[in-house]
Write an enzyme that holds these catalytic residues in place. Structure first.
Site, PDB file in Angstrom:
ATOM      1  N   LYS A 171       7.022  16.037  -0.128  1.00  0.00           N
ATOM      2  CA  LYS A 171       7.686  14.840  -0.612  1.00  0.00           C
ATOM      3  C   LYS A 171       7.838  13.829   0.527  1.00  0.00           C
ATOM      4  O   LYS A 171       8.261  14.173   1.633  1.00  0.00           O
ATOM      5  CB  LYS A 171       9.060  15.176  -1.188  1.00  0.00           C
ATOM      6  CG  LYS A 171       9.000  16.019  -2.447  1.00  0.00           C
ATOM      7  CD  LYS A 171       8.309  15.288  -3.586  1.00  0.00           C
ATOM      8  CE  LYS A 171       8.358  16.072  -4.881  1.00  0.00           C
ATOM      9  NZ  LYS A 171       7.624  15.393  -5.976  1.00  0.00           N
TER      10      LYS A 171
ATOM     11  N   ASP B 243       3.295  13.549  -1.861  1.00  0.00           N
ATOM     12  CA  ASP B 243       3.781  12.879  -3.062  1.00  0.00           C
ATOM     13  C   ASP B 243       4.875  11.883  -2.679  1.00  0.00           C
ATOM     14  O   ASP B 243       5.975  12.270  -2.293  1.00  0.00           O
ATOM     15  CB  ASP B 243       4.328  13.915  -4.047  1.00  0.00           C
ATOM     16  CG  ASP B 243       4.765  13.293  -5.357  1.00  0.00           C
ATOM     17  OD1 ASP B 243       4.508  12.099  -5.568  1.00  0.00           O
ATOM     18  OD2 ASP B 243       5.378  14.003  -6.176  1.00  0.00           O
TER      19      ASP B 243
ATOM     20  N   GLU C  93      -0.356  11.375  -3.829  1.00  0.00           N
ATOM     21  CA  GLU C  93       0.076  11.323  -5.224  1.00  0.00           C
ATOM     22  C   GLU C  93       1.061  10.180  -5.441  1.00  0.00           C
ATOM     23  O   GLU C  93       2.048  10.055  -4.719  1.00  0.00           O
ATOM     24  CB  GLU C  93       0.724  12.655  -5.635  1.00  0.00           C
ATOM     25  CG  GLU C  93       1.172  12.675  -7.079  1.00  0.00           C
ATOM     26  CD  GLU C  93       1.606  14.055  -7.542  1.00  0.00           C
ATOM     27  OE1 GLU C  93       2.410  14.125  -8.498  1.00  0.00           O
ATOM     28  OE2 GLU C  93       1.144  15.058  -6.964  1.00  0.00           O
TER      29      GLU C  93
ATOM     30  N   ASP D  43       0.600  10.119 -11.263  1.00  0.00           N
ATOM     31  CA  ASP D  43       1.558  10.952 -11.977  1.00  0.00           C
ATOM     32  C   ASP D  43       2.442  10.101 -12.876  1.00  0.00           C
ATOM     33  O   ASP D  43       2.174   9.926 -14.058  1.00  0.00           O
ATOM     34  CB  ASP D  43       2.391  11.746 -10.963  1.00  0.00           C
ATOM     35  CG  ASP D  43       3.385  12.693 -11.599  1.00  0.00           C
ATOM     36  OD1 ASP D  43       3.546  12.676 -12.827  1.00  0.00           O
ATOM     37  OD2 ASP D  43       4.028  13.462 -10.856  1.00  0.00           O
TER      38      ASP D  43
ATOM     39  N   LYS E 242       2.674  15.830 -16.947  1.00  0.00           N
ATOM     40  CA  LYS E 242       3.915  16.485 -17.358  1.00  0.00           C
ATOM     41  C   LYS E 242       3.925  16.583 -18.883  1.00  0.00           C
ATOM     42  O   LYS E 242       3.868  15.568 -19.587  1.00  0.00           O
ATOM     43  CB  LYS E 242       5.122  15.724 -16.826  1.00  0.00           C
ATOM     44  CG  LYS E 242       5.249  15.838 -15.313  1.00  0.00           C
ATOM     45  CD  LYS E 242       6.480  15.140 -14.796  1.00  0.00           C
ATOM     46  CE  LYS E 242       6.706  15.476 -13.319  1.00  0.00           C
ATOM     47  NZ  LYS E 242       5.591  15.079 -12.445  1.00  0.00           N
TER      48      LYS E 242
END
Length: 367
Positions: A163, A193, A218, A241, A265
């Protein structure tokens, strides 16, 4: 066969580590669990657990509010006709795919039970023996990155998501990336990400400063247009995403050559039906995809498992199983990560039988 009853349950899922956002810190997440019952005695289960109101438009109270509009129009419908169910939901309410996803998943679970088959068999069959999972490495000090990768490697993971961009600065994000690159072994995969945190100038600066590192980036920026604007100015392969909310945006991204992969997702794109469509387009287009969900517990993990193992190896990238990290289980025999990999069981449908003592009484019943 007809739907005769729909029950909604509410479950708080405590988090192993609090999730911090600009205006709120979450110690637990609000999960909505759905059970559909029919006149022939079959039932189907699903859940939807949005993360935070400042992360995406989806939110927990919105799930149950949307059900008030959707579910009355489904009583008397055949739940095994999943396309018809989706068309009916769209007639009763525009948008709210995350709420509709719970109905869709529950109908697919019920289909598996009607035909006495695990769900992956209805999705094309098993193409993977098991599906590689991945952990999130929080946006802390750079030294933490090395410790976390070693920890998760010992738990069986070989795919790591780092992250970035949360209350940090250029130097910290670049340092985290370099620590991660040094910690990752040959044959392992690193994804950075940013969770849409960077502006375009921040993304360009950080990505260009780390072009010598082998990793995927990402969702660097908030919008699709921002991600597209930097896509052809950097070398790192890109995964989209949060901005990939439906098949139309995915098709646009393919036409613009904007990504190498999708972070899919399940409850964001409408459930099993929407995810299966995206999976099949990724397969046809030669793109990769993760099989994820916003959050959840055993039902969420099971849905991910069945989609994942029915995805070709050349298309499947990895899966994040949130309940592994929150430790909430209402069915100990349900699919779960073991040694870094997720698999299904061979029970019909999703293969999950929730412990009713944990769920309590429904917060809403439709008949």
């Amino acid at each position: 066969m007809k739907i005769t009853r729909v029950d909604l349950y509410q479950l708080d899922i405590p988090l192993e580590k609090p999730k911090r956002y600009p205006n709120k810190t979450y110690e637990a997440l609000d999960d909505t669990i759905v059970r559909i019952e029919t006149d022939e005695g079959h039932s189907g289960w699903a859940e939807v657990c949005p993360i935070a109101t400042t992360y995406q438009p989806e939110h927990a109270l919105g799930v149950r509010a949307a059900m008030e509009e959707i579910v009355p129009g489904l009583i008397g419908e055949d739940p095994t006709q999943t396309d018809r169910i989706n068309e009916k939901m769209n007639l009763w309410l525009m948008g709210a795919q995350y709420a509709k996803s719970a109905i869709d998943i529950a109908c697919w679970d019920l289909c598996g039970k009607v035909y006495n088959r695990p769900l992956y068999q209805l999705l094309g069959g098993r193409l993977l023996n098991k599906a590689a999972g991945y952990p999130e490495i929080e946006a802390g000090q750079p030294e933490i990155v090395t410790e976390r990768i070693a920890q998760y490697r010992n738990e069986g993971f070989r795919h790591f998501q780092l992250k970035l961009g949360r209350g940090s600065n250029f130097d910290l994000d670049i340092a985290r990336l370099r620590y991660a690159a040094d910690a990752v072994h040959p044959g392992e995969t690193l994804v950075a990400d940013a969770n849409k945190a960077w502006s375009t100038h921040e993304a360009l600066r950080i990505l260009r400063a780390t072009e010598d590192i082998d990793y995927y980036i990402e969702q660097p920026c908030l919008t699709y247009e921002e991600c597209l604007s930097i896509r052809h100015q950097v070398r790192q392969p890109m995964i989209l995403d949060e901005c990939m909310t439906d098949i139309k945006l995915m098709l646009r991204g393919l036409a613009d050559n904007c990504f190498e992969g999708i972070g899919c997702k399940i409850t964001r794109v409408g459930g099993i039906t929407g995810t299966k469509l995206i999976r099949d387009v990724c397969k046809a287009a030669g793109k990769i995809m993760t099989v994820d969900d916003a959050w959840g517990a055993d039902l969420s993990a099971a849905a991910q498992a069945h989609i994942a193992v029915s995805t070709p190896a050349r298309t499947f990238f990895a899966t994040y199983v949130s309940t592994y990290f929150s430790k909430v289980r209402y069915d100990l025999e349900a699919p779960m990560l073991v040694d870094g990999y997720l698999n299904t069981n061979e029970k019909p449908g999703l293969g999950v039988d929730p412990d009713m003592s944990m769920l309590g009484e429904p917060v809403r019943t439709f008949t």
